[in-house]
Design a protein around this motif. Structure first.
Motif, mmCIF file in Angstrom:
data_model
loop_
_atom_site.group_PDB
_atom_site.id
_atom_site.type_symbol
_atom_site.label_atom_id
_atom_site.label_comp_id
_atom_site.label_asym_id
_atom_site.label_seq_id
_atom_site.Cartn_x
_atom_site.Cartn_y
_atom_site.Cartn_z
ATOM 1 N N GLY A 165 -4.514 -8.021 -1.955
ATOM 2 C CA GLY A 165 -3.670 -7.487 -2.978
ATOM 3 C C GLY A 165 -4.362 -6.588 -4.004
ATOM 4 O O GLY A 165 -4.291 -5.517 -4.418
ATOM 5 N N ALA A 166 -5.717 -7.360 -4.573
ATOM 6 C CA ALA A 166 -6.512 -6.639 -5.473
ATOM 7 C C ALA A 166 -7.278 -5.402 -4.907
ATOM 8 O O ALA A 166 -7.327 -4.154 -5.668
ATOM 9 C CB ALA A 166 -7.596 -7.694 -6.182
ATOM 10 N N LEU A 167 -7.687 -5.599 -3.701
ATOM 11 C CA LEU A 167 -8.370 -4.497 -3.068
ATOM 12 C C LEU A 167 -7.526 -3.422 -2.903
ATOM 13 O O LEU A 167 -7.907 -1.925 -3.106
ATOM 14 C CB LEU A 167 -8.798 -5.083 -1.918
ATOM 15 N N THR A 168 -6.173 -3.719 -2.310
ATOM 16 C CA THR A 168 -5.283 -2.469 -2.248
ATOM 17 C C THR A 168 -4.962 -1.646 -3.279
ATOM 18 O O THR A 168 -4.878 -0.435 -3.330
ATOM 19 C CB THR A 168 -3.987 -3.161 -1.748
ATOM 20 N N LEU A 210 12.858 -7.009 -6.170
ATOM 21 C CA LEU A 210 12.666 -6.990 -7.595
ATOM 22 C C LEU A 210 11.408 -6.620 -8.005
ATOM 23 O O LEU A 210 11.181 -6.269 -9.083
ATOM 24 C CB LEU A 210 13.334 -8.613 -8.282
ATOM 25 N N ILE A 211 10.482 -7.420 -7.260
ATOM 26 C CA ILE A 211 8.949 -6.973 -7.599
ATOM 27 C C ILE A 211 8.586 -5.560 -7.475
ATOM 28 O O ILE A 211 7.998 -4.967 -8.381
ATOM 29 C CB ILE A 211 8.031 -7.805 -6.734
ATOM 30 N N MET A 212 9.254 -5.058 -6.347
ATOM 31 C CA MET A 212 8.899 -3.656 -6.234
ATOM 32 C C MET A 212 9.679 -2.518 -7.501
ATOM 33 O O MET A 212 8.992 -1.583 -7.884
ATOM 34 C CB MET A 212 9.611 -3.111 -4.903
ATOM 35 N N ASP A 213 10.914 -3.011 -7.815
ATOM 36 C CA ASP A 213 11.434 -2.437 -8.943
ATOM 37 C C ASP A 213 10.506 -2.649 -10.391
ATOM 38 O O ASP A 213 10.501 -1.486 -10.926
ATOM 39 C CB ASP A 213 12.719 -3.093 -9.283
ATOM 40 N N TYR A 214 9.942 -3.647 -10.618
ATOM 41 C CA TYR A 214 9.106 -3.870 -11.616
ATOM 42 C C TYR A 214 7.709 -3.355 -11.666
ATOM 43 O O TYR A 214 7.258 -2.640 -12.724
ATOM 44 C CB TYR A 214 9.079 -5.280 -12.063
ATOM 45 N N HIS A 215 7.064 -3.295 -10.317
ATOM 46 C CA HIS A 215 5.920 -2.756 -10.080
ATOM 47 C C HIS A 215 5.990 -1.521 -9.264
ATOM 48 O O HIS A 215 5.947 -1.598 -8.129
ATOM 49 C CB HIS A 215 4.925 -3.895 -9.341
ATOM 50 N N LYS A 216 5.879 -0.187 -9.936
ATOM 51 C CA LYS A 216 6.217 1.063 -9.351
ATOM 52 C C LYS A 216 4.833 1.710 -9.096
ATOM 53 O O LYS A 216 4.678 2.625 -8.330
ATOM 54 C CB LYS A 216 7.181 1.817 -10.172
ATOM 55 N N GLY A 217 3.853 1.219 -9.975
ATOM 56 C CA GLY A 217 2.352 1.951 -9.801
ATOM 57 C C GLY A 217 1.447 1.052 -9.123
ATOM 58 O O GLY A 217 2.060 0.435 -8.013
ATOM 59 N N PRO A 218 0.180 1.381 -9.485
ATOM 60 C CA PRO A 218 -0.661 0.568 -8.535
ATOM 61 C C PRO A 218 -1.165 -0.680 -8.814
ATOM 62 O O PRO A 218 -2.094 -1.446 -9.311
ATOM 63 C CB PRO A 218 -2.094 1.594 -8.889
ATOM 64 N N THR A 219 0.130 -1.743 -8.927
ATOM 65 C CA THR A 219 0.233 -3.048 -8.946
ATOM 66 C C THR A 219 0.848 -3.833 -8.133
ATOM 67 O O THR A 219 0.922 -5.039 -8.158
ATOM 68 C CB THR A 219 0.493 -3.629 -10.413
ATOM 69 N N ARG A 220 1.268 -3.001 -7.189
ATOM 70 C CA ARG A 220 2.574 -3.509 -6.128
ATOM 71 C C ARG A 220 1.919 -4.637 -5.233
ATOM 72 O O ARG A 220 2.405 -5.776 -5.053
ATOM 73 C CB ARG A 220 3.094 -2.310 -5.355
ATOM 74 N N SER A 221 0.633 -4.360 -4.714
ATOM 75 C CA SER A 221 0.017 -5.202 -3.680
ATOM 76 C C SER A 221 -0.050 -6.428 -4.273
ATOM 77 O O SER A 221 -0.126 -7.627 -3.859
ATOM 78 C CB SER A 221 -1.040 -4.600 -3.019
#
Length: 411
Positions: A276-279, A125-136
């Motif tokens: 996550g932030a670095l990635t 579900l997180i992947m569905d909501y975060h498709k851009g550069p916020t996933r990690s």
């Protein structure tokens, strides 16, 4: 607040809601280990039987994980999450009424089934909501909830001492049931776009076909191998690090516990957030950053483990284990985003369920063989140094993962 600002805020609201569920998930599953004396005093059982309470949870959890992931791919992810939370909270509450070992064993098995449904669905579900550069970063925040839940497992023992062991299960069980009812109005699936890709994802999938597609994907097989190797190392260190500190540096049980859990879990929480932030920052320039960040982390983790065991100084060993935990956490915050680079939306939750199954299985085997090697007079220094070799192999597996060009566009 405008509609546009609400739409930007909602993906992070979802992460925040899931953070609390993840926190509760790990408190409910681990607090039983912190109230052993209270439970055994009320329900007499052997040490082997008490150990079986945790073992049966892991076995059922691992075996059911692939199918649990499939449920999230086939049906509504948010509904699967709500169902999982409600059922395991109900089982947690039911545990407080147990009066025999066999009743406790049954509730632990039921908890294994119900909790297995959560993590694959939540991460998908997180992947569905975060498709851009916020996933990690989004994944990292969720993983921080898991680690915070592990750290707060002591609440069970504390409540058991001040009240009774039943009281802790009643409190957390009722809280989870109430929270699941509230989430009916807040937790929703990501909005569907009207492109052809989404229409394909929306098609109903079958369990057998999902497994066939996953295991015919060469990159996915390397992810499975990577996850298995890391799981062996993680379980070995979590299971035997307190003993290592106690025996090598002649610490008390309390001191060894503080060094191995207090510092370690804190480093892990910081690690998933920083990783996550670095990635996400690097992914704006490098589409393969989600692979490179955990690879670099593992390249630092391996020598950290080796030096930690080679050194005879407690401070050096402790710092190295903290470094290992910090950089190893880069893999935790990126595993699902990496999976999303090679597996499309129809099979992501099933794919992570298979990873859960493999990780639990080999993790348990790793714990057993760690004890078997100690019985064979092989000390933990040698065992942990062998673990550093497994980390190197895991890093090499990560390099073999080749993202799909279509999925790489989502990053």
């Amino acid at each position: 607040m405008t509609i546009r600002s609400i739409s930007k805020f909602r993906p992070w609201l979802i992460v925040g809601l899931l953070f609390i569920i993840a926190l509760l998930n790990y408190i409910d599953r681990t607090m039983i280990t912190t109230m052993r004396s209270s439970i055994v005093g009320s329900i007499p059982m052997s040490d082997a039987e008490f150990g079986l309470l945790t073992a049966v949870f892991l076995w059922v959890y691992g075996i059911f994980s692939p199918f649990a992931g499939f449920l999230a791919d086939r049906y509504s992810k948010s509904r699967v999450i709500l169902f999982s939370l409600f059922v395991w909270s109900l089982v947690t509450w039911m545990t407080s009424f147990a009066t025999s070992f066999h009743e406790l064993l049954l509730t632990r098995a039921l908890m294994g089934i119900s909790e297995a449904c959560y993590i694959p669905a939540a991460l998908s579900l997180i992947m569905d909501y975060h498709k851009g550069p916020t996933r990690s970063m989004a994944t990292g925040i969720h993983m921080a909830g898991i680690m915070a839940g592990q750290s707060l497992g002591f609440l069970g023992g504390w409540l058991a001492e001040d009240h009774s062991w039943n009281y802790a299960f009643t409190v957390f069980g009722i809280f989870g049931i109430c929270y699941s009812i509230i989430l009916i109005f807040l937790l929703k699936d990501a909005p569907k776009s009207h492109d052809k890709v989404t229409e394909i994802v929306a098609e109903k999938v079958k369990f057998g076909l999902s497994l066939k597609v996953l295991f015919s994907n060469r990159s996915y097989l390397f992810i499975v191998l990577f996850f298995a190797l890391i799981s062996v190392v993680s379980w070995l260190i979590v299971g035997w690090l307190p003993t290592y500190f106690q025996e090598k540096f002649h610490l008390s049980q309390t001191q060894a516990g503080i060094y191995s859990t207090g510092y370690v879990f804190t480093a892990a929480i910081v690690g998933v957030l920083v990783g996550g932030a670095l990635t996400d920052m690097w992914s704006r320039q490098n589409k393969k950053a989600r692979i490179w960040v955990p690879f670099i982390g593992l390249c630092l983790a391996a020598p950290a483990i080796f030096i930690a065991n080679y050194s005879s100084l407690l401070a050096v060993s402790l710092v190295c284990f903290i470094l290992y935990t910090f950089v190893k956490s880069f893999t935790d915050t990126n595993t699902m985003p990496i999976l999303s680079l090679v597996v499309d939306g129809r099979y992501r939750a099933t794919g992570y369920g298979v990873l859960n199954f493999c990780g639990t299985l080999v993790g348990g085997i790793g714990l057993y063989f760690g004890g078997a090697l100690r019985d064979a007079d092989i000390n933990l220094d040698v065992i942990f140094q062998f673990a550093s070799l497994l980390i190197i192999l895991a890093a090499l597996c990560m390099l073999m993962v080749k993202p799909s060009p279509n999925l790489l566009a989502e990053k």
